[in-house]
Write an enzyme that holds these catalytic residues in place. Structure first.
Site, PDB file in Angstrom:
ATOM      1  N   ASP A  56       0.566  -0.911   0.036  1.00  0.00           N
ATOM      2  CA  ASP A  56       0.089  -0.143   0.074  1.00  0.00           C
ATOM      3  C   ASP A  56       1.184   1.398  -0.096  1.00  0.00           C
ATOM      4  O   ASP A  56       2.074   1.556   0.572  1.00  0.00           O
ATOM      5  CB  ASP A  56      -1.015  -0.564   1.127  1.00  0.00           C
ATOM      6  CG  ASP A  56      -2.105   1.273   0.968  1.00  0.00           C
ATOM      7  OD1 ASP A  56      -3.054   0.393   1.278  1.00  0.00           O
ATOM      8  OD2 ASP A  56      -1.723   2.159   1.182  1.00  0.00           O
ATOM      9  N   HIS A 100     -10.180  -5.055  -2.904  1.00  0.00           N
ATOM     10  CA  HIS A 100      -9.136  -5.338  -2.173  1.00  0.00           C
ATOM     11  C   HIS A 100      -9.211  -6.036  -1.214  1.00  0.00           C
ATOM     12  O   HIS A 100      -9.657  -4.927  -0.305  1.00  0.00           O
ATOM     13  CB  HIS A 100      -7.375  -4.019  -2.760  1.00  0.00           C
ATOM     14  CG  HIS A 100      -8.089  -3.036  -2.297  1.00  0.00           C
ATOM     15  ND1 HIS A 100      -8.965  -2.383  -3.554  1.00  0.00           N
ATOM     16  CD2 HIS A 100      -8.204  -1.935  -1.318  1.00  0.00           C
ATOM     17  CE1 HIS A 100     -10.319  -1.196  -2.620  1.00  0.00           C
ATOM     18  NE2 HIS A 100      -9.153  -1.087  -1.591  1.00  0.00           N
TER      19      HIS A 100
HETATM   20  P1  5GP Z   1      -9.772   1.898   0.614  1.00  0.00           P
HETATM   21  O1  5GP Z   1     -10.187   3.720   1.289  1.00  0.00           O
HETATM   22  O2  5GP Z   1     -10.342   1.598  -1.455  1.00  0.00           O
HETATM   23  O3  5GP Z   1     -10.433   0.474   1.257  1.00  0.00           O
HETATM   24  O4  5GP Z   1      -8.191   1.227  -0.163  1.00  0.00           O
HETATM   25  C1  5GP Z   1      -7.328   1.903  -0.787  1.00  0.00           C
HETATM   26  C2  5GP Z   1      -6.373   1.807  -0.706  1.00  0.00           C
HETATM   27  O5  5GP Z   1      -5.502   1.941  -1.752  1.00  0.00           O
HETATM   28  C3  5GP Z   1      -5.592   2.790   0.745  1.00  0.00           C
HETATM   29  O6  5GP Z   1      -4.653   2.075   1.697  1.00  0.00           O
HETATM   30  C4  5GP Z   1      -4.419   3.755  -0.931  1.00  0.00           C
HETATM   31  O7  5GP Z   1      -3.644   3.740   0.814  1.00  0.00           O
HETATM   32  C5  5GP Z   1      -4.215   2.346  -1.579  1.00  0.00           C
HETATM   33  N1  5GP Z   1      -4.084   3.267  -2.639  1.00  0.00           N
HETATM   34  C6  5GP Z   1      -4.605   4.178  -3.270  1.00  0.00           C
HETATM   35  N2  5GP Z   1      -3.891   4.998  -4.162  1.00  0.00           N
HETATM   36  C7  5GP Z   1      -2.957   3.885  -4.758  1.00  0.00           C
HETATM   37  C8  5GP Z   1      -1.666   3.897  -5.862  1.00  0.00           C
HETATM   38  O8  5GP Z   1      -1.447   4.308  -6.374  1.00  0.00           O
HETATM   39  N3  5GP Z   1      -0.568   2.680  -5.121  1.00  0.00           N
HETATM   40  C9  5GP Z   1      -0.353   1.829  -3.966  1.00  0.00           C
HETATM   41  N4  5GP Z   1       0.181   1.142  -3.792  1.00  0.00           N
HETATM   42  N5  5GP Z   1      -1.517   1.800  -3.260  1.00  0.00           N
HETATM   43  C10 5GP Z   1      -2.477   2.505  -3.538  1.00  0.00           C
END
Ligand code: 5GP
Length: 120
Positions: free
Chosen positions: A30, A100
């Site tokens: 992440d 995810h």
């Molecule tokens: P959500 O908030 O949808 O459950 O989690 C999305 C996750 O994706 C977050 O923890 C965020 O830090 C991660 N994330 C968002 N954009 C990117 C990216 O471009 N690269 C990586 N490696 N992680 C990302």
């Protein structure tokens, strides 16, 4: 469904620290880690939210947990323990609309994961 940033990571259009890949899944660290170890396991098939999982996706979603466990074993934190989280939609805190599995490890994690007291 329009492409998300995760489709771009799958297609190598943007960089990511990829730690696992097979025919149907990808795992990468992440970008904003919330624990000493924090990676995401995603299906290559773009499924927007948990609500969009179809009967034919059930094995694929189970596979994400199997991948998480394989990496936990390989990285040496399986026995100590870890947390998996899959957020869904606004109230679940989802920001990327490609399902995810968050895998968090490396320190004791608090529970419940929110601060507010429940109002009854
Ligand atoms: P959500 O908030 O949808 O459950 O989690 C999305 C996750 O994706 C977050 O923890 C965020 O830090 C991660 N994330 C968002 N954009 C990117 C990216 O471009 N690269 C990586 N490696 N992680 C990302």
């Amino acid at each position: 469904m329009s492409d998300t940033i995760f489709t771009k990571i799958i297609n190598r259009e943007i960089p990511a620290d990829i730690i696992y890949e097979d025919d149907s899944a990808l795992a990468f660290n992440d970008i904003s880690p919330q624990a000493p170890t924090h990676f995401l396991v995603i299906p290559k098939k773009p499924i927007a939210t948990i609500n969009d999982i179809q009967p034919e996706d059930k094995e694929l979603v189970g596979h994400l947990y199997w991948v998480a466990a394989q990496i936990a074993e390989k990285q040496g934190f399986a026995e100590q323990g870890f947390r998996t989280v899959m957020n869904c939609n606004e109230y679940g805190g989802q920001t990327v609309y490609h399902i995810h599995l968050h895998v968090l490890a490396g320190k004791p994690l608090g529970w419940p994961p929110y601060q507010e007291k429940l109002k009854v």
